[in-house]
Design a protein around this motif. Structure first.
Motif, PDB file in Angstrom:
ATOM      1  N   HIS A 166     -65.746   4.769  88.878  1.00  0.00           N
ATOM      2  CA  HIS A 166     -65.416   5.361  89.928  1.00  0.00           C
ATOM      3  C   HIS A 166     -64.865   4.985  91.097  1.00  0.00           C
ATOM      4  N   GLU A 167     -64.978   3.620  91.336  1.00  0.00           N
ATOM      5  CA  GLU A 167     -64.410   3.059  92.205  1.00  0.00           C
ATOM      6  C   GLU A 167     -62.702   2.525  92.020  1.00  0.00           C
ATOM      7  N   SER A 168     -62.581   2.218  90.776  1.00  0.00           N
ATOM      8  CA  SER A 168     -61.087   1.605  90.213  1.00  0.00           C
ATOM      9  C   SER A 168     -60.849   2.278  88.926  1.00  0.00           C
ATOM     10  N   ARG A 169     -61.323   2.930  88.280  1.00  0.00           N
ATOM     11  CA  ARG A 169     -61.008   3.278  86.889  1.00  0.00           C
ATOM     12  C   ARG A 169     -61.091   2.209  85.922  1.00  0.00           C
ATOM     13  N   LEU A 170     -61.965   1.428  86.571  1.00  0.00           N
ATOM     14  CA  LEU A 170     -62.068  -0.198  85.678  1.00  0.00           C
ATOM     15  C   LEU A 170     -60.798  -0.815  85.513  1.00  0.00           C
ATOM     16  N   GLU A 171     -59.876  -0.668  86.551  1.00  0.00           N
ATOM     17  CA  GLU A 171     -58.332  -1.352  86.623  1.00  0.00           C
ATOM     18  C   GLU A 171     -58.706  -2.613  87.695  1.00  0.00           C
ATOM     19  N   TYR A 172     -58.542  -3.569  87.256  1.00  0.00           N
ATOM     20  CA  TYR A 172     -58.897  -4.995  88.091  1.00  0.00           C
ATOM     21  C   TYR A 172     -57.768  -4.930  89.279  1.00  0.00           C
ATOM     22  N   ASN A 173     -56.782  -4.562  89.072  1.00  0.00           N
ATOM     23  CA  ASN A 173     -55.783  -4.872  90.159  1.00  0.00           C
ATOM     24  C   ASN A 173     -55.324  -3.534  91.187  1.00  0.00           C
ATOM     25  N   ILE A 174     -56.269  -2.572  91.189  1.00  0.00           N
ATOM     26  CA  ILE A 174     -56.012  -1.162  91.814  1.00  0.00           C
ATOM     27  C   ILE A 174     -56.028  -1.593  93.205  1.00  0.00           C
ATOM     28  N   ARG A 175     -55.200  -0.633  94.071  1.00  0.00           N
ATOM     29  CA  ARG A 175     -55.268  -0.520  95.387  1.00  0.00           C
ATOM     30  C   ARG A 175     -55.633   0.912  95.822  1.00  0.00           C
ATOM     31  N   GLU A 176     -56.579   0.917  96.774  1.00  0.00           N
ATOM     32  CA  GLU A 176     -56.797   2.289  97.196  1.00  0.00           C
ATOM     33  C   GLU A 176     -55.622   3.093  97.529  1.00  0.00           C
ATOM     34  N   ILE A 177     -55.567   4.241  96.797  1.00  0.00           N
ATOM     35  CA  ILE A 177     -54.149   5.058  96.940  1.00  0.00           C
ATOM     36  C   ILE A 177     -54.116   5.391  98.667  1.00  0.00           C
ATOM     37  N   GLY A 178     -53.107   5.319  99.185  1.00  0.00           N
ATOM     38  CA  GLY A 178     -52.785   5.581 100.601  1.00  0.00           C
ATOM     39  C   GLY A 178     -53.406   4.852 101.520  1.00  0.00           C
ATOM     40  N   ASP A 179     -54.121   3.769 101.390  1.00  0.00           N
ATOM     41  CA  ASP A 179     -54.893   2.868 102.068  1.00  0.00           C
ATOM     42  C   ASP A 179     -53.890   1.694 102.637  1.00  0.00           C
ATOM     43  N   THR A 180     -53.381   1.760 103.767  1.00  0.00           N
ATOM     44  CA  THR A 180     -52.479   0.653 104.374  1.00  0.00           C
ATOM     45  C   THR A 180     -53.206  -0.302 105.148  1.00  0.00           C
ATOM     46  N   ARG A 181     -54.473  -0.158 105.352  1.00  0.00           N
ATOM     47  CA  ARG A 181     -55.199  -1.138 106.062  1.00  0.00           C
ATOM     48  C   ARG A 181     -55.068  -2.637 105.575  1.00  0.00           C
ATOM     49  N   LEU A 182     -55.062  -3.579 106.356  1.00  0.00           N
ATOM     50  CA  LEU A 182     -54.925  -4.860 105.941  1.00  0.00           C
ATOM     51  C   LEU A 182     -56.234  -5.214 105.107  1.00  0.00           C
TER      52      LEU A 182
END
Length: 312
Positions: A166-182
């Motif tokens: 649920h956090e990442s679809r079990l994809e190690y390199n995912i970045r939260e969509i639309g999250d531009t925070r440092l």
């Protein structure tokens, strides 16, 4: 002396209630006032009841868990009290030793051998595995992180994998969509906030504050998920107790419909790993854990499970 426990079973049957009663129980007496009875043998496990004063109790089994010291006695053993649906540390039971005499060990969720495969997670989570080749690439490091975190039983694997899918679809390199925070969400567990990037970086000896992209690298994504699960929080005990509500609270997002979705994924994983879903799965969290707990320290989070003035 062990004695047969039948009265509660007969009473339950008489009113048509399904009651699980141990075949035998041994009588003991607790020694403390305001003694916490917990859902599992860990100080971080949820409190299911508080015994106001010394109380006669029956114990059907005991298991090893967190160490508790009272005076000169230290014990890792916890007594299961079936009438109270929980565990009390043996440190507060009237017995001279660290372990109760004549009481059997509780049956355990047995360790599972073997790594999790792509076929396994696809069977557990179906279409949530959106990029199979990427999931496959990350699985060796993820399996290593699970071994390092003692995520080695069906309950622990189900809770950990359901959380990550649920956090990442079990994809190690995912970045939260639309999250531009440092310090926005990255990696398997979507590490978020300087309050997490800083401690995680110090733990591994890397500069996550200066280079937050490391959090979604193949080298560090899985170890960081393990760090959060076992260091920033202590989540395995919640999984052991089938308490997905507290697992979700420990991850740090506010309560809502997502809790139900994650609990459904937990059940699907348990069903795949064991062939069934055991009774007692908890999908909801206590009201005091309903808000955003992400910025709490581990100590602050665990304090939510304990009422002031109680012991054990």
């Amino acid at each position: 002396m062990l004695k047969r426990v039948l009265a509660s079973a007969v009473a339950g049957a008489a009113i048509g209630v399904a009651v699980t009663v141990p075949a035998y129980a041994a009588p003991f007496t607790t020694t403390a006032s305001n003694l916490n009875i917990r859902s599992d043998a860990f100080l971080s496990a949820s409190v299911v009841k508080v015994l106001a004063g010394p109380t006669s109790v029956e114990v059907d089994c005991q298991k090893s868990g967190d160490s508790v010291t009272v005076g000169s006695r230290t014990t890792t053993w916890w007594a299961h009290l079936p009438a109270h649906s929980g565990y009390a540390t043996v440190a507060y039971i009237d017995t001279p030793g660290a372990k109760l005499p004549g009481v059997p060990d509780c049956p355990q969720d047995p360790p599972q051998t073997g790594d999790v495969t792509l076929a396994d997670v696809q069977a557990m989570f179906g279409s949530r595995i959106a990029n199979p080749s990427l999931v496959q690439t990350g699985l060796p490091s993820l399996n290593q992180a699970m071994r390092d975190a003692n995520i080695n039983t069906a309950r622990r694997k189900a809770a950990f994998l359901a959380t990550l899918v649920h956090e990442s679809r079990l994809e190690y390199n995912i970045r939260e969509i639309g999250d531009t925070r440092l310090y926005g969400g990255r990696g398997y567990i979507q590490l978020t906030g300087d309050f997490n990037y800083g401690p995680a970086g110090r733990y591994f000896g890397i500069d996550l504050l200066g280079n937050p992209e490391l959090a979604r690298s193949l080298q560090w994504s899985a170890p960081i998920a393990r760090w959060y699960w076992t260091v920033a929080r202590n989540i395995n005990p919640y999984a052991d107790a089938l308490d997905m509500g507290r697992v979700n609270a420990a991850i740090g997002y506010p309560a809502g419909s997502e809790d139900t979705r994650r609990c459904d994924s937990f059940k699907n994983a348990l069903r795949y790993l064991t062939g069934s879903v055991p009774s007692g799965v908890k999908c909801t969290r206590p009201a005091k854990m309903s808000g955003d707990t992400s910025k709490l320290t581990r100590t602050q989070f665990e304090a939510l499970t304990k009422s002031p003035g109680t012991v054990g």
